[in-house]
Design an enzyme around this catalytic site. Sequence first.
Site, mmCIF file in Angstrom:
data_model
loop_
_atom_site.group_PDB
_atom_site.id
_atom_site.type_symbol
_atom_site.label_atom_id
_atom_site.label_comp_id
_atom_site.label_asym_id
_atom_site.label_seq_id
_atom_site.Cartn_x
_atom_site.Cartn_y
_atom_site.Cartn_z
ATOM 1 N N VAL A 200 0.808 -1.214 0.000
ATOM 2 C CA VAL A 200 0.000 0.000 0.000
ATOM 3 C C VAL A 200 0.844 1.269 0.000
ATOM 4 O O VAL A 200 0.349 2.345 -0.353
ATOM 5 C CB VAL A 200 -0.960 -0.005 1.211
ATOM 6 C CG1 VAL A 200 -0.209 0.323 2.504
ATOM 7 C CG2 VAL A 200 -2.135 0.935 1.010
ATOM 8 N N GLU B 277 9.111 -12.349 2.534
ATOM 9 C CA GLU B 277 9.789 -12.224 1.243
ATOM 10 C C GLU B 277 10.765 -13.377 1.010
ATOM 11 O O GLU B 277 10.949 -13.828 -0.128
ATOM 12 C CB GLU B 277 10.514 -10.888 1.150
ATOM 13 C CG GLU B 277 11.023 -10.571 -0.250
ATOM 14 C CD GLU B 277 11.524 -9.149 -0.383
ATOM 15 O OE1 GLU B 277 10.726 -8.273 -0.775
ATOM 16 O OE2 GLU B 277 12.708 -8.902 -0.079
#
Length: 299
Positions: free
Chosen positions: A159, A250
């Site tokens: 975002v 990740e």
Amino acid sequence: MQPGRQGQEEAQAFTRGGPQPAPPAARPTELRTLTPWWAPIVSEGTFNPELLQHISQPLNLTIGLTAFAVGKSIRFVQRFLESAEQFFMRGYRVCYYIFTDDPEAIPRVPLGPGRLLSVILIWERSRWEEAFPRQMETISQHIAERAHWEVDYLFCLSVDMVFRNAWGPETLGELVAAIHPGYYAVPRHRFPYERRHVSTAFVADSEGDFYYGGAVFGGRVARVYDFTRGCHMAILADKANGIMAAGQEESHLNRRFISHKPSKVLSPEYLWDDRKPPPSSLKLIRFSTLDEDSSWLRG
């Protein structure tokens, strides 16, 4: 909502029937156009937007987009949505799913026809550091409970970034990854993979082709479910052994993309860090960090 369920025919980057030669290697600062497994690497000039629009528009697709806005990151939502309305999948039905710990604080941005915003309460009043490792879990649960009925494709984005140029049907694929802007021009041994054997995210020195950014991934909704659930299961296995991967989610994302190759890879023009001057090989930037804190982006 009754989205179309027709499949999009993806262009095949290989011919069936036998082993194929490896694509020619690119110089470190150049962008490849094919992966070693012959999946396309998408960048400006590698596709015909008019032709793709002509092919994709009749398929009556609905595209989902998830983003997490927890705590201080809520301040990024307005610019994220406003830029998405300007550039993300124009002409298509879009479902925005904003996961947040404070629904009342999410701004209501004017949306175009066929574009809907769902604000979903999660992790009430939790700290971002506690919430971050649970994104894969949340996305997979949301797909199982709801999104698989509503969308054909799903993109999962950070975002704290904004769209700066058109993001269209050239990005649609079975399973889509994006090359991390900090590592597209460095040798593999410098990729920050998880190197501890005790972690399920472990990557051997001989493995890996690219380092992918956790801020952009997507694909067909069923494939994104399998991908996020697989990452979540690996994270749980590490947690049971008292381990947290160096790059958290990740690291697990990169491990899974090595084992489950993406069918399409997005060049760094779809995931750029505005603190870095873009190289001449990038003709434009489509999605990049805000000028504010970019601490999510290592490197």
